[in-house]
Design a protein around this motif. Sequence first.
Motif, PDB file in Angstrom:
ATOM      1  N   ALA A 165       1.071  10.835  -6.324  1.00 13.98           N
ATOM      2  CA  ALA A 165       1.929  10.037  -5.436  1.00 13.98           C
ATOM      3  C   ALA A 165       2.536  10.887  -4.318  1.00 13.98           C
ATOM      4  O   ALA A 165       2.868  12.057  -4.518  1.00 13.98           O
ATOM      5  N   THR A 166       2.680  10.283  -3.143  1.00  7.84           N
ATOM      6  CA  THR A 166       3.273  10.985  -1.995  1.00  7.84           C
ATOM      7  C   THR A 166       4.787  10.812  -2.022  1.00  7.84           C
ATOM      8  O   THR A 166       5.333   9.884  -1.422  1.00  7.84           O
TER       9      THR A 166
ATOM     10  N   GLY B 223       1.445   3.924  -2.973  1.00  8.63           N
ATOM     11  CA  GLY B 223       1.051   5.310  -2.714  1.00  8.63           C
ATOM     12  C   GLY B 223       2.139   6.307  -3.086  1.00  8.63           C
ATOM     13  O   GLY B 223       1.875   7.491  -3.264  1.00  8.63           O
ATOM     14  N   CYS B 224       3.375   5.812  -3.190  1.00  8.80           N
ATOM     15  CA  CYS B 224       4.490   6.660  -3.610  1.00  8.80           C
ATOM     16  C   CYS B 224       4.729   6.544  -5.118  1.00  8.80           C
ATOM     17  O   CYS B 224       5.766   6.982  -5.620  1.00  8.80           O
TER      18      CYS B 224
ATOM     19  N   VAL C 105      -2.808  10.098   0.453  1.00  2.00           N
ATOM     20  CA  VAL C 105      -3.267   8.762   0.085  1.00  2.00           C
ATOM     21  C   VAL C 105      -4.130   8.257   1.226  1.00  2.00           C
ATOM     22  O   VAL C 105      -3.646   8.062   2.340  1.00  2.00           O
TER      23      VAL C 105
ATOM     24  N   TYR D 186       0.855  -1.209   0.000  1.00  3.45           N
ATOM     25  CA  TYR D 186       0.000   0.000   0.000  1.00  3.45           C
ATOM     26  C   TYR D 186       0.883   1.249   0.000  1.00  3.45           C
ATOM     27  O   TYR D 186       0.681   2.178  -0.796  1.00  3.45           O
ATOM     28  N   ALA D 187       1.861   1.235   0.897  1.00  2.45           N
ATOM     29  CA  ALA D 187       2.737   2.400   1.074  1.00  2.45           C
ATOM     30  C   ALA D 187       3.538   2.697  -0.189  1.00  2.45           C
ATOM     31  O   ALA D 187       3.575   3.836  -0.671  1.00  2.45           O
ATOM     32  N   GLY D 188       4.173   1.658  -0.738  1.00  2.00           N
ATOM     33  CA  GLY D 188       5.000   1.849  -1.921  1.00  2.00           C
ATOM     34  C   GLY D 188       4.166   2.294  -3.110  1.00  2.00           C
ATOM     35  O   GLY D 188       4.547   3.199  -3.862  1.00  2.00           O
TER      36      GLY D 188
END
Lengths: 257, 358
Positions: free
Chosen positions: B203-204, B71-72, B216, B67-69
């Motif tokens: 993207a963050t 979101g980037c 996100v 999820y984190a990746g």
Amino acid sequence: MSSNICTPENLVYKKTSLLTDKVMHYCPGCGHGTIHRALMEVVDEMGLQDKTIGIAPVGCSVLAYDYMNIDMQEAAHGRAPAVATAIKRLMPEKFVFTYQGDGDLAAIGTAETIHCCNRGENILMVFVNNAIYGMTGGQMAPTTLEGMKTATSPYGRDVEKVGWPLRITEMVAQLNGVWSASRHTVHTPAAVMKLKKALKKGIEDSMAGKGTCFVEVCSSCNSGWKMSPVEANKWMAEHVLEYFVPGDIKVDGKMVR
Amino acid sequence: MEDLRLMKGNEAFAEAAIRAGCDGYFGYPITPQSEVMEYLMKERPENRTGMVVLQAESEVSSINMVYAGAGCGKKVMTSTSSPGYSLMQEGISYIAAAELPCVVLNVVRGGPGLGTIQPSQSDYFQATKGGGHGDYRLIVLAPSSVQEMADFVPMGFDLAFKYRNPVLVLADGVIGQTMEKVVLQPQRPRLTEEEIRKNTPWATVGKSIDREHNIVTSLDLQAASQEKHVLHLQEKYREIEAAESRCEMIKCEDADYVLVAYGSSARICQKAVDLLRAKGVKVGLLRPITLWPFPSKEVKELATRVKGFMSVEMSLGQMVEDVKLAVEGKVKVEFFGRCGGIVPAPEEVVHAVETKLL
């Protein structure tokens, strides 16, 4: 008398541009607003807005991303350390922090918290401990004090049945991956200044690749504790801080307690 | 020159990930897919492309890392097997809700519960009908060979980024463990931060002065705007249904009967088709490549000219429901399946056709 008192000579404080103009949903008397401000002021002072990615938790501060004017991700309940891990691994040059409450970090996300710290992820973890589940209506938290009444411990926390309030900061401090661990408050101006100092060092050290920097902030929850804001701060100083003792626990990789 | 190798399905998937320009893999060991992470750890992709490989503390954690990746704006993936895939459902629901692109591999083993480590296709419902909470869909690709295990990685990333939607590769223990020859695609470069900022402006990756801060999230506390968001997702799913349904039809032109099977069941049915044709029965095979969107159009069209269908699965009848929905009662739809990790022999399929369908 002039009605406009907003003149340059009268200005004593200016809100950092890293806080948005959105009206915060936090209850009057809550510590979150002060902690948000302290963190964003430090990020601003260090000129890191374009390098920062923050992780919001589930809980009262779930909407932290609406108030912090930086790129942010909202993690599932307890998973912020896993989210932060991946972001930092994929973009090692960024400043990555989690902002989590006690239910998020010390109950449902215990595994993520411990393993993130144990891997020594180069992030800052801001742990806001108000000894209660605020957003869901004041239920017992892992950090609820012995005998403390909440919606799910209406006769007071019975430690024989549900265990003791968890000092997770002392626990993670034991891990080799953790570079620093300390406990703070925001109930006095002097305490806020101390917190800002700890946040700044945590950002510097995590960016320098020293390991996980863990900052706990004890905060009052007057709504959940069913007190006035003033009473809540007084009660926190007299009871919460007696069990969750403020100060440094680990400094620069060495236990100091 | 063609890069031809002899590899396990799981290994081919891992190698294809590196070559697809994947930025990060986050996983947790579970049989029968552990070779994916083992291969990546041994191969040291950080030296080849800079790809990050991390063993997480659980599948719960690894899917949240994805999820984190994602979101980037990074190309990230994970792999697991059935019980681990169940643990990932919360995270997948968040990923679908936040419209993040990623690739997830489920090398299915027999369930329910801890079940068995032997191959199965009993996660079809979970893969195609939801799995986690809320109204969402995954694009589900079903490889039936080691070659497709490799090919579906870059294809999966392309679809995931095109639609900002998670892509699930639904394999099974046979496809994951079998060694076959595979032609590997050339190395694609990983995206630079500049390219990510341009291609995925949501993207963050750090707020730049020329844009608002990126968020996100999957949270919307206002019912009206949450409904709008869910309707937007539905609109996207309709678009995917119209454009991305894929299947392979084998000997269907003159068929009186059609077997419907995916993954390793399709390989078994290919042999069964040959055995039946040798006996003079005109049988064909429709192999869905996308399980969602399901190739309903093709099934519907066949239903106008064949006498019956049989869905063959390593489950007790899951995809058969989608076949029936497409056939709409026009001709009969039978089912044959084995479960619990049993892989049926082609002769069993032949027998089922002869006793149930003819």
